[in-house]
Design a protein around this motif. Structure first.
Motif, PDB file in Angstrom:
ATOM      1  N   LEU A 104       0.836  -1.092   0.004  1.00  6.06           N
ATOM      2  CA  LEU A 104       0.014   0.042   0.054  1.00  6.06           C
ATOM      3  C   LEU A 104       0.879   1.287  -0.045  1.00  6.06           C
ATOM      4  CD1 LEU A 104      -3.128   1.023   0.248  1.00  6.06           C
ATOM      5  CD2 LEU A 104      -2.717   1.128   2.537  1.00  6.06           C
ATOM      6  N   PHE A 105       0.774   2.170  -1.113  1.00  5.46           N
ATOM      7  CA  PHE A 105       1.469   3.190  -1.285  1.00  5.46           C
ATOM      8  C   PHE A 105       0.689   4.497  -0.797  1.00  5.46           C
ATOM      9  CE2 PHE A 105       3.770   0.291  -3.753  1.00  5.46           C
ATOM     10  CZ  PHE A 105       5.131   0.359  -3.616  1.00  5.46           C
ATOM     11  N   VAL A 106       1.143   5.362   0.040  1.00  5.96           N
ATOM     12  CA  VAL A 106       0.597   6.651   0.205  1.00  5.96           C
ATOM     13  C   VAL A 106       1.326   7.672  -0.239  1.00  5.96           C
ATOM     14  CG1 VAL A 106      -0.365   8.261   1.828  1.00  5.96           C
ATOM     15  CG2 VAL A 106      -0.978   5.755   1.900  1.00  5.96           C
TER      16      VAL A 106
ATOM     17  N   GLU B  15       2.553  -0.106   3.919  1.00 15.44           N
ATOM     18  CA  GLU B  15       2.047  -1.456   4.391  1.00 15.44           C
ATOM     19  C   GLU B  15       2.568  -2.308   3.423  1.00 15.44           C
ATOM     20  OE1 GLU B  15       0.537  -2.551   7.153  1.00 15.44           O
ATOM     21  OE2 GLU B  15      -0.210  -0.486   7.939  1.00 15.44           O
ATOM     22  N   VAL B  16       3.162  -3.379   3.935  1.00 14.13           N
ATOM     23  CA  VAL B  16       3.537  -4.439   3.022  1.00 14.13           C
ATOM     24  C   VAL B  16       3.355  -5.696   3.664  1.00 14.13           C
ATOM     25  CG1 VAL B  16       5.841  -5.657   1.936  1.00 14.13           C
ATOM     26  CG2 VAL B  16       5.716  -2.965   2.302  1.00 14.13           C
ATOM     27  N   HIS B  17       2.695  -6.695   3.036  1.00 18.15           N
ATOM     28  CA  HIS B  17       2.561  -7.924   3.409  1.00 18.15           C
ATOM     29  C   HIS B  17       2.757  -9.225   2.396  1.00 18.15           C
ATOM     30  CE1 HIS B  17      -0.649  -6.940   6.626  1.00 18.15           C
ATOM     31  NE2 HIS B  17      -0.713  -5.815   5.937  1.00 18.15           N
ATOM     32  N   GLY B  18       3.712  -9.940   2.831  1.00 22.32           N
ATOM     33  CA  GLY B  18       4.262 -10.998   2.096  1.00 22.32           C
ATOM     34  C   GLY B  18       5.563 -10.364   1.409  1.00 22.32           C
ATOM     35  N   GLU B  19       6.184 -11.258   0.828  1.00 28.56           N
ATOM     36  CA  GLU B  19       7.335 -10.986   0.143  1.00 28.56           C
ATOM     37  C   GLU B  19       7.512 -11.488  -1.553  1.00 28.56           C
ATOM     38  OE1 GLU B  19      10.367 -10.038   1.240  1.00 28.56           O
ATOM     39  OE2 GLU B  19       9.709 -10.121   3.397  1.00 28.56           O
ATOM     40  N   PRO B  20       7.460 -10.283  -2.330  1.00 31.33           N
ATOM     41  CA  PRO B  20       7.434 -10.405  -3.865  1.00 31.33           C
ATOM     42  C   PRO B  20       8.488 -11.297  -4.319  1.00 31.33           C
ATOM     43  CG  PRO B  20       8.194  -8.265  -2.999  1.00 31.33           C
ATOM     44  CD  PRO B  20       7.825  -8.932  -1.806  1.00 31.33           C
ATOM     45  N   GLY B  21       8.116 -12.195  -5.348  1.00 33.99           N
ATOM     46  CA  GLY B  21       9.096 -12.881  -5.965  1.00 33.99           C
ATOM     47  C   GLY B  21       9.811 -12.044  -7.002  1.00 33.99           C
TER      48      GLY B  21
ATOM     49  N   VAL C  94      -4.139  -0.693  -8.599  1.00 34.28           N
ATOM     50  CA  VAL C  94      -5.507  -0.090  -8.401  1.00 34.28           C
ATOM     51  C   VAL C  94      -5.297   1.043  -7.592  1.00 34.28           C
ATOM     52  CG1 VAL C  94      -6.088  -1.527  -6.777  1.00 34.28           C
ATOM     53  CG2 VAL C  94      -7.780  -0.518  -8.070  1.00 34.28           C
ATOM     54  N   ASP C  95      -5.791   2.139  -7.940  1.00 33.71           N
ATOM     55  CA  ASP C  95      -6.112   3.570  -7.319  1.00 33.71           C
ATOM     56  C   ASP C  95      -7.015   3.412  -6.308  1.00 33.71           C
ATOM     57  OD1 ASP C  95      -3.962   4.684  -8.637  1.00 33.71           O
ATOM     58  OD2 ASP C  95      -5.435   5.539 -10.137  1.00 33.71           O
TER      59      ASP C  95
ATOM     60  N   VAL D 241      -2.350   4.141  -3.550  1.00 33.89           N
ATOM     61  CA  VAL D 241      -2.396   3.195  -4.626  1.00 33.89           C
ATOM     62  C   VAL D 241      -2.118   1.607  -3.842  1.00 33.89           C
ATOM     63  CG1 VAL D 241      -1.110   2.305  -6.757  1.00 33.89           C
ATOM     64  CG2 VAL D 241      -1.497   4.766  -6.281  1.00 33.89           C
ATOM     65  N   LEU D 242      -2.911   0.806  -4.298  1.00 31.01           N
ATOM     66  CA  LEU D 242      -2.660  -0.563  -3.876  1.00 31.01           C
ATOM     67  C   LEU D 242      -2.175  -1.432  -4.899  1.00 31.01           C
ATOM     68  CD1 LEU D 242      -3.358  -3.036  -1.737  1.00 31.01           C
ATOM     69  CD2 LEU D 242      -5.515  -3.522  -3.112  1.00 31.01           C
ATOM     70  N   GLU D 243      -1.068  -1.957  -4.670  1.00 35.34           N
ATOM     71  CA  GLU D 243      -0.189  -2.905  -5.407  1.00 35.34           C
ATOM     72  C   GLU D 243       0.092  -4.554  -5.203  1.00 35.34           C
ATOM     73  OE1 GLU D 243       3.462  -1.372  -7.323  1.00 35.34           O
ATOM     74  OE2 GLU D 243       4.310  -2.499  -5.972  1.00 35.34           O
ATOM     75  N   LEU D 244      -0.529  -5.219  -6.108  1.00 29.75           N
ATOM     76  CA  LEU D 244      -0.357  -6.549  -5.840  1.00 29.75           C
ATOM     77  C   LEU D 244       0.684  -7.274  -6.820  1.00 29.75           C
ATOM     78  CD1 LEU D 244      -3.600  -5.621  -5.500  1.00 29.75           C
ATOM     79  CD2 LEU D 244      -4.025  -8.066  -5.525  1.00 29.75           C
ATOM     80  N   LEU D 245       1.506  -7.936  -6.133  1.00 27.94           N
ATOM     81  CA  LEU D 245       2.466  -8.722  -6.665  1.00 27.94           C
ATOM     82  C   LEU D 245       2.484 -10.183  -6.979  1.00 27.94           C
ATOM     83  CD1 LEU D 245       3.636  -6.119  -4.991  1.00 27.94           C
ATOM     84  CD2 LEU D 245       5.786  -6.829  -6.265  1.00 27.94           C
ATOM     85  N   GLY D 246       2.289 -10.765  -8.170  1.00 25.92           N
ATOM     86  CA  GLY D 246       2.143 -12.296  -8.242  1.00 25.92           C
ATOM     87  C   GLY D 246       1.260 -12.569  -9.577  1.00 25.92           C
TER      88      GLY D 246
END
Length: 621
Positions: free
Chosen positions: A319-321, A327-333, A341-342, A348-353
């Protein structure tokens, strides 16, 4: 009550027309981009009328195929609430009828709808749209047609519902038509008879149904046209031409084409409904899982992010402000696909996977809206938490002013009256009267000095400036001074002391004041003839001093605030106190590293427990 009475009167007299008791503005939302424009126009109409009511309504199709964008509807719901209105969603197969029915049910006087987004070509082919039907059925309800930026941008003749079959299935449908058609033709050619046109038409219709089940309407329509041409060319006389001699064959071919097309549409619709039902069940399960995680979580934002990561099977969620990751949850590959998504203008919400398809993105938009609400609630909670100390200070200040205005005034008034009487000229007082006035003034000034001392001590405790001199002492050595300060009858306190006790680390002066406060309360609240009790015992590395009374006790609601300043549960007004006794006692105890808690006395009453740390240091002989 007035609205209820008005509704009863209208029902009893069969009145179904709108009564303009006040303006009620209904805004019709389709879930399209024009929603914000319509809502703001409706809010202005309601505001100009003075006390008008704003209602927004979305009519959902009962088959679920013409579904609106859930993210757009969620954003419009938030906007309605910000504008002071209410959001409603109803289900109906005829949008105009459902909309007018809702407007009449809420006694609407104004109805705001948007100009159709259909292009002129589509409007010419499909006839009057929803807006025209609403205007014809509105009756005495004023209808506002509002233009917007999306007018004429929808040029599709057939709307793309969210139940469309996948591209792979449509390709499979076309492939089945192209392969199955020639194979069926070869089979029917081998068994062709002169009067077998009906059997061939039924066989081709079966093929159209199979294609519709696999690929939907468009592959089935293609198969129907292709099979119709094949039927005319190979099985209708004259053969191997696209001309037909017999009129009944013309009728058979045309009826076949019409029935094949209709069957393909019906089968496609059934397939789409099945797909919508499965997709809706899956989306509901996802949203229920996310909402349940949020409700059970301590922090709605953290719970929502974690449940989102688990639901979509992502390696990490960030989660970016203002461009900074908060906020960071998990470890990106190392090769994770990134989906953004705004949430709002700053977040901005960012999903990695894995990459997300369109259906997943629609659910993600709803999650983003919920996340925006959770972030707003977190900000409001943080603001309330920052303001809580100020509110507490204000409460203490108000209590202090009340104490100064009441409890300090009484001893001052008594002392002033006594001194004034002694100094009054022309007044002759007997020695007994003079002595009584002096004693009253002295007692009032002593009470005043005690109150001021307590106030200063409370200020030092709250400011963390309490002077504490810890030393190794025996609790029993402090008790004689406590009983002397208490100045109570010998039978008013019953002591329970063991033969041996470990020394404790405490300030003897502060401990004495704590025990005097507790014992004075216990003696005052104990019934006549029943002594208060003071018991000392050792438990592990602590020594407990229990001050017990057998009075009425305190209910849990009052006990929760008994240690706050200016509470008269322990210091009644006739004792000369201002409700600082227990607050000071706990402050002194905590200043020494001890504890002070309240317990119920078996049989009734209150027990105050002072926990003192035992002195575990080795003292030199």
């Amino acid at each position: 009550e007035v609205d209820s009475a008005l509704q009863r009167y209208r029902t009893e007299h069969g009145i179904d027309t709108a009564w303009e008791a006040r303006e009620r503005v209904v805004v019709a939302l389709t879930g399209g981009p024009e929603g914000e424009t319509l809502l703001r126009r409706g809010a202005r109409i309601a505001a100009r009328s003075g006390g008008g009511e704003l209602l927004a309504v979305h009519v959902a199709s009962d088959d679920g195929l013409a579904a609106a964008d859930p993210a757009a509807l969620a954003a419009q719901r938030v906007l309605v609430e910000q504008l002071g209105g209410t959001f409603h969603q109803i289900v109906g197969d005829r949008i105009a009828t459902a909309l007018i029915g809702f407007a009449r049910a809420v006694h609407a006087t104004q109805l705001v709808i948007g100009v159709s987004r259909r292009s002129r070509v589509v409007a010419l082919l499909t006839g009057p749209g929803t807006s025209s039907r609403v205007i014809r059925a509105a009756g005495d309800i004023d209808v506002h047609m509002v233009t917007h930026g999306a007018v004429g941008r929808r040029s599709r003749l057939l709307p793309a519902g969210r139940g469309n079959l996948s591209r792979r299935r449509r390709i499979a449908g076309f492939a089945l038509a192209l392969i199955g058609g020639p194979l069926l033709t070869l089979l029917l050619s081998a068994t062709r008879t002169a009067d077998g046109l009906t059997a061939e038409a039924l066989a081709y219709q079966l093929l159209v149904i199979l294609v519709a089940l696999v690929g939907g309407a468009w592959p089935a329509a293609f198969a129907a046209v292709l099979s119709g041409l094949t039927l005319d060319f190979l099985f209708a006389e004259p053969f191997y031409t696209f001309t037909i001699d017999r009129p009944e064959h013309w009728i058979a071919v045309l009826l076949y084409l019409a029935s094949a097309l209709l069957v393909s549409v019906v089968v496609d619709r059934a397939a789409r409904l099945t797909r919508v039902a499965r997709r809706s069940a899956s989306e509901s399960e996802v949203l229920t899982t996310i909402a349940g995680g949020v409700l059970r979580g301590a922090d709605a934002v953290d719970a929502l992010l974690e449940r989102t990561r688990e639901t979509f099977g992502m390696a990490a969620v960030r989660l970016f402000v203002d461009g900074e990751a908060v906020e960071v949850h998990g470890e990106p590959g190392p090769e994770a696909a990134i989906t953004r998504v705004d949430v709002d203008d700053r977040t901005v919400l960012e999903l990695l996977g894995r990459p997300l398809d369109a259906s997943d993105r629609s659910i993600l938009d709803v999650v983003a809206t919920q996340l925006g609400v959770a972030l707003e609630q977190r900000a409001l909670t943080a603001t309330a938490r920052r303001l809580q100390p100020l509110a507490e200070v204000d409460r203490v200040r108000s209590a202090l002013l009340a104490a100064v205005g009441h409890d300090l005034r009484r001893p001052l008034a008594v002392a002033t009256a006594a001194v004034t009487s002694l100094r009054s000229s022309g007044t002759r007082l007997s020695p007994a009267d003079r002595e009584q006035l002096l004693e009253g003034a002295e007692r009032s000034l002593e009470n005043l000095a005690a109150i001021v001392t307590d106030l200063l001590d409370v200020s030092r405790v709250q400011a963390g400036a309490l002077a504490v001199a810890l030393e190794s002492i025996d609790v029993a050595d402090v008790l004689p001074a406590v009983l002397d300060d208490l100045a109570a009858d010998p039978d008013a306190v019953e002591l329970h002391l063991p033969e041996s006790l470990p020394p404790v680390r405490a300030d003897p002066v502060l401990l004495q004041r704590v025990l005097v406060n507790l014992l004075s309360n216990a003696v005052r609240h104990s019934p006549a003839g029943v002594p208060a009790e003071l018991a000392v015992s050792a438990f592990g590395d602590a020594v407990q001093v229990r001050v017990v009374d057998h009075g009425p006790g305190l209910d849990p609601a009052r006990r929760a605030r008994m240690f706050e300043p200016f509470q008269h549960d322990s210091d009644t007004s006739d004792s000369g106190g201002i409700g600082l006794g227990l607050a000071l006692s706990r402050g002194f105890a905590e200043g020494m590293g001890a504890t002070l808690e309240a317990e119920d006395t078996p049989g009734g009453g209150l027990t105050m427990v002072v926990g003192l740390p035992a002195d575990t240091t080795v003292r030199e002989p």
